[in-house]
Design a protein around this motif. Structure first.
Motif, PDB file in Angstrom:
ATOM      1  N   GLY A  42       0.810  -1.207   0.000  1.00 20.40           N
ATOM      2  CA  GLY A  42       0.000   0.000   0.000  1.00 20.40           C
ATOM      3  C   GLY A  42       0.847   1.262   0.000  1.00 20.40           C
ATOM      4  O   GLY A  42       0.574   2.208  -0.747  1.00 20.40           O
ATOM      5  N   TYR A  43       1.871   1.291   0.842  1.00 19.04           N
ATOM      6  CA  TYR A  43       2.736   2.471   0.909  1.00 19.04           C
ATOM      7  C   TYR A  43       3.519   2.670  -0.373  1.00 19.04           C
ATOM      8  O   TYR A  43       3.540   3.776  -0.945  1.00 19.04           O
ATOM      9  N   PHE A  44       4.174   1.630  -0.852  1.00 18.19           N
ATOM     10  CA  PHE A  44       5.023   1.775  -2.025  1.00 18.19           C
ATOM     11  C   PHE A  44       4.215   2.155  -3.259  1.00 18.19           C
ATOM     12  O   PHE A  44       4.677   2.925  -4.109  1.00 18.19           O
ATOM     13  N   SER A  45       3.001   1.639  -3.373  1.00 16.61           N
ATOM     14  CA  SER A  45       2.148   1.993  -4.502  1.00 16.61           C
ATOM     15  C   SER A  45       1.780   3.474  -4.465  1.00 16.61           C
ATOM     16  O   SER A  45       1.814   4.178  -5.481  1.00 16.61           O
ATOM     17  N   ASP A  46       1.439   3.962  -3.277  1.00 18.55           N
ATOM     18  CA  ASP A  46       1.080   5.370  -3.140  1.00 18.55           C
ATOM     19  C   ASP A  46       2.283   6.264  -3.429  1.00 18.55           C
ATOM     20  O   ASP A  46       2.174   7.268  -4.149  1.00 18.55           O
ATOM     21  N   LEU A  47       3.441   5.896  -2.900  1.00 17.01           N
ATOM     22  CA  LEU A  47       4.648   6.680  -3.132  1.00 17.01           C
ATOM     23  C   LEU A  47       5.028   6.674  -4.603  1.00 17.01           C
ATOM     24  O   LEU A  47       5.434   7.702  -5.166  1.00 17.01           O
ATOM     25  N   ILE A  51       5.738   9.968  -6.994  1.00 18.36           N
ATOM     26  CA  ILE A  51       7.022  10.192  -7.661  1.00 18.36           C
ATOM     27  C   ILE A  51       6.840  10.262  -9.172  1.00 18.36           C
ATOM     28  O   ILE A  51       7.478  11.076  -9.864  1.00 18.36           O
ATOM     29  N   ALA A  52       5.948   9.444  -9.710  1.00 17.77           N
ATOM     30  CA  ALA A  52       5.722   9.433 -11.159  1.00 17.77           C
ATOM     31  C   ALA A  52       5.235  10.777 -11.662  1.00 17.77           C
ATOM     32  O   ALA A  52       5.470  11.142 -12.829  1.00 17.77           O
ATOM     33  N   ALA A  53       4.572  11.551 -10.820  1.00 13.00           N
ATOM     34  CA  ALA A  53       4.039  12.847 -11.237  1.00 13.00           C
ATOM     35  C   ALA A  53       5.103  13.938 -11.262  1.00 13.00           C
ATOM     36  O   ALA A  53       4.846  15.042 -11.762  1.00 13.00           O
ATOM     37  N   LEU A 113      14.021   1.861  -8.297  1.00 11.42           N
ATOM     38  CA  LEU A 113      13.954   3.178  -7.670  1.00 11.42           C
ATOM     39  C   LEU A 113      15.245   3.955  -7.860  1.00 11.42           C
ATOM     40  O   LEU A 113      15.215   5.173  -8.051  1.00 11.42           O
ATOM     41  N   ILE A 114      16.381   3.291  -7.831  1.00  6.25           N
ATOM     42  CA  ILE A 114      17.643   4.018  -7.961  1.00  6.25           C
ATOM     43  C   ILE A 114      17.741   4.689  -9.329  1.00  6.25           C
ATOM     44  O   ILE A 114      18.232   5.812  -9.459  1.00  6.25           O
ATOM     45  N   ASP A 115      17.216   4.037 -10.377  1.00  5.70           N
ATOM     46  CA  ASP A 115      17.193   4.644 -11.706  1.00  5.70           C
ATOM     47  C   ASP A 115      16.160   5.764 -11.775  1.00  5.70           C
ATOM     48  O   ASP A 115      16.369   6.788 -12.444  1.00  5.70           O
ATOM     49  N   LEU A 116      15.053   5.563 -11.091  1.00  6.76           N
ATOM     50  CA  LEU A 116      14.002   6.576 -11.065  1.00  6.76           C
ATOM     51  C   LEU A 116      14.495   7.851 -10.391  1.00  6.76           C
ATOM     52  O   LEU A 116      14.244   8.967 -10.874  1.00  6.76           O
ATOM     53  N   LEU A 117      15.208   7.701  -9.296  1.00  6.88           N
ATOM     54  CA  LEU A 117      15.747   8.874  -8.605  1.00  6.88           C
ATOM     55  C   LEU A 117      16.747   9.618  -9.475  1.00  6.88           C
ATOM     56  O   LEU A 117      16.758  10.857  -9.519  1.00  6.88           O
ATOM     57  N   VAL A 198       7.435  14.674  -0.618  1.00  6.13           N
ATOM     58  CA  VAL A 198       7.233  14.845  -2.053  1.00  6.13           C
ATOM     59  C   VAL A 198       6.530  16.173  -2.280  1.00  6.13           C
ATOM     60  O   VAL A 198       5.370  16.354  -1.878  1.00  6.13           O
ATOM     61  N   GLY A 199       7.239  17.127  -2.906  1.00  5.97           N
ATOM     62  CA  GLY A 199       6.662  18.428  -3.232  1.00  5.97           C
ATOM     63  C   GLY A 199       6.477  18.552  -4.726  1.00  5.97           C
ATOM     64  O   GLY A 199       7.434  18.436  -5.494  1.00  5.97           O
TER      65      GLY A 199
END
Length: 546
Positions: A42-47, A51-53, A113-117, A198-199
């Motif tokens: 649940g947490y990782f999906s929401d995060l 981040i995708a936005a 995630l490391i590539d996403l960051l 996340v801002g």
């Protein structure tokens, strides 16, 4: 609608409860919305959605966005990671062998995630990653005794994974000075926060709780045996300002210090660079978004050392030179205010203080029920069952009469219960990184949120979802069977509450037999508990024993 002023006066820390400078009035906010996210999926999906936005606009648009991460363990690379043989902090790799890089989408999934960051940072988003490392155990310049080397293997395994993650992130030029190691903890403590901010340019979301960015945390109901169970709070609205200010305080404290070297592979990895940029002060939107009231709660250690120490000393943290024990004061206040029940879900119950508060509450209220819920041992923790037995007996049970003792029950589930959360009376909730340990109250750097609801429904809804996870109630109709607190309490003990829910305790949950006599620690166990495993930073710390 509930009388929120009465609830705040009863369950929240009030000005008269404070003892500055270490226990000031916690930052308190109204107009918030807090969503408990149960389990990693649940947490990782929401995060992942948040981040995708980010980073999808022009460089100018992206420049107003930020993603700030603070973790106790960042195992973003996957697999076993090893420094050079013979170097200080040498390790055989993480204690949980995670073969694939971490993805928010699940174990072995792409979109690492490391590539996403790296991609978000390259697009102009202000991405910052702050991973804890033990400056005292892992420092390249310090020679550890064999006793500390062997006793600190779990910490070294965690820190090596974080070192690998930070080194890899720095390969992206936009992150070269924005992936840092958090070196400000107590010599025998940790920076234990698991916080993400996340801002998106117009609003900010904060996450705080028990979940690190590590691949074995992807748990979900109905939980096969040995899977991970945990809770993260999603915080929206004015309270995020306090979370931002804590992150900024930690980051800028690291920046103010000399960079420290740590050995990884055949190179030195420095905690930060002299040109690492400060996190800027920001006034975040204070527009009300909900009816939840929040106290933002911190633990910051006191640095109270003896004259000579086996481990090196650290400097006081400038924004809290006397320490901050806000988690302690909030937890104490809510437990002592309890009338119907206290439910604590935690990976261990080592804190003598928490047990003492529960004992006082049981003696003050003739009908108060206490439920302690745990699971199998976290594989990354040293397992010291005598610590819990000592706290349960000396703090909670030793002088209770039969009637009081019969109002305490403890249960264990066959999964890793890593949650750090308490619910009181279907009114007050705390969710965060702070365990029922002395170190979480006084020595580690922690963050939690205490929550009340103007409609007074959040705590009950959260309890129903949390207990349904444990009791195997997956449909809304089944979950509704434990909405009434009297019927729900009866599930845990047939002598409590009101029968008729039709719900039983499944075989995946066992009753823990509470101690009936004092457990005496060996001298070695007591030494390890007080000096390394469950430290109280208010006490003089140190010594030179091997």
């Amino acid at each position: 609608m509930a009388d929120i002023d009465a609830l705040r006066k009863k369950y929240f820390v009030q000005p008269d409860d404070t003892d500055p400078p270490s226990e000031p009035l916690p930052a308190t906010f109204s107009g918030c919305r807090v969503t408990p996210l149960i389990d990693g999926v649940g947490y990782f999906s929401d995060l992942a959605t948040q981040i995708a936005a980010l980073g999808n606009g022009t460089p100018s648009e992206n420049g107003g966005q930020f993603l700030y991460i603070a973790g106790w363990w960042l195992h973003l690379m996957g697999g076993e990671v090893n420094p050079a043989p013979g170097s200080q902090g040498a390790s055989t790799g993480p204690s949980v062998g995670l073969g694939q890089p971490f993805s928010l989408d699940g174990p072995g999934a792409p979109n690492h995630l490391i590539d996403l960051l790296k991609a978000k940072a390259a697009a102009g988003v202000d991405v910052r990653v702050l991973g804890w490392i033990s400056f005292s155990i892992m420092s390249d310049y310090f020679i550890l005794s064999p006793a500390i080397q062997s006793g600190a293997v779990d910490i070294r395994n965690v820190n090596v994974g974080t070192l690998a993650s930070i080194r890899e992130l720095r390969k992206e030029p936009a992150l070269a000075e924005k992936a840092c190691l958090n070196i400000i903890a107590h010599s025998a403590g940790a920076s234990h926060t698991k916080m993400v901010l996340v801002g998106n340019g117009s609003s900010v979301i904060g996450y705080t709780g028990g979940l690190d960015l590590v691949g074995d945390r992807h748990g979900s109901q109905p939980h096969p045996r040995l899977q991970w169970h945990d809770v993260q709070a999603k915080v929206e609205g004015p309270a995020v300002q306090a979370m931002y200010d804590l992150y900024r305080g930690m980051w800028n404290e690291v920046k103010a210090r000399e960079p420290e070297p740590f050995r990884y592979d055949d190179a030195k990895v420095y905690s930060h660079t002299p040109t690492t940029p400060l996190v800027p002060a920001r006034v975040l939107p204070a527009t009300p978004v909900g009816k939840h009231h929040v106290q933002s709660l911190r633990t910051i250690p006191r640095f109270n050392y003896t004259t000579f120490n086996l481990l090196p000393e650290n400097k006081k943290i400038s924004f809290a030179p006397d320490g901050l024990f806000e988690v302690r004061s909030a937890w104490f206040n809510a437990i002592l205010a309890a009338e119907r029940y206290v439910y604590i879900e935690d990976q261990g119950f080592w804190s003598l203080d928490v047990m003492i508060w529960l004992r006082a509450a049981l003696k003050a209220r003739d009908d108060l029920k206490v439920i302690l819920f745990t699971g199998i041992a976290d594989p990354n923790d040293s397992h010291y069952p005598p610590y819990a037995k000592v706290s349960l007996w000396n703090g909670l049970l030793h002088d209770l009469n039969d009637q009081q003792r019969n109002r305490v029950r403890m249960f264990s589930r066959n999964v890793v219960v890593h949650t750090k959360s308490t619910i009181v009376d279907d009114h007050w909730v705390i969710i965060g990184s702070a365990n029922a340990f002395q170190r979480s109250l006084y020595s580690d750097i922690e963050h939690s949120v205490g929550i009340l609801d103007e409609d007074d429904v959040l705590a009950r809804q959260y309890r129903v979802r949390l207990w349904s996870d444990h009791l195997g109630l997956q449909t809304p109709a089944d979950q509704q069977k434990i909405a009434d607190i009297d019927k729900a309490l009866n599930v845990w003990n047939s002598a409590w509450g009101t029968p008729g829910s039709g719900v039983g305790v499944p075989s995946t949950i066992t009753t823990v037999v509470l101690p009936t006599a004092e457990t005496v620690l060996s001298a070695r166990d007591k030494e390890r508990r007080d000096r390394y495993v469950d430290v109280d930073s208010r006490q003089p710390w140190g010594g030179c024993l091997p």
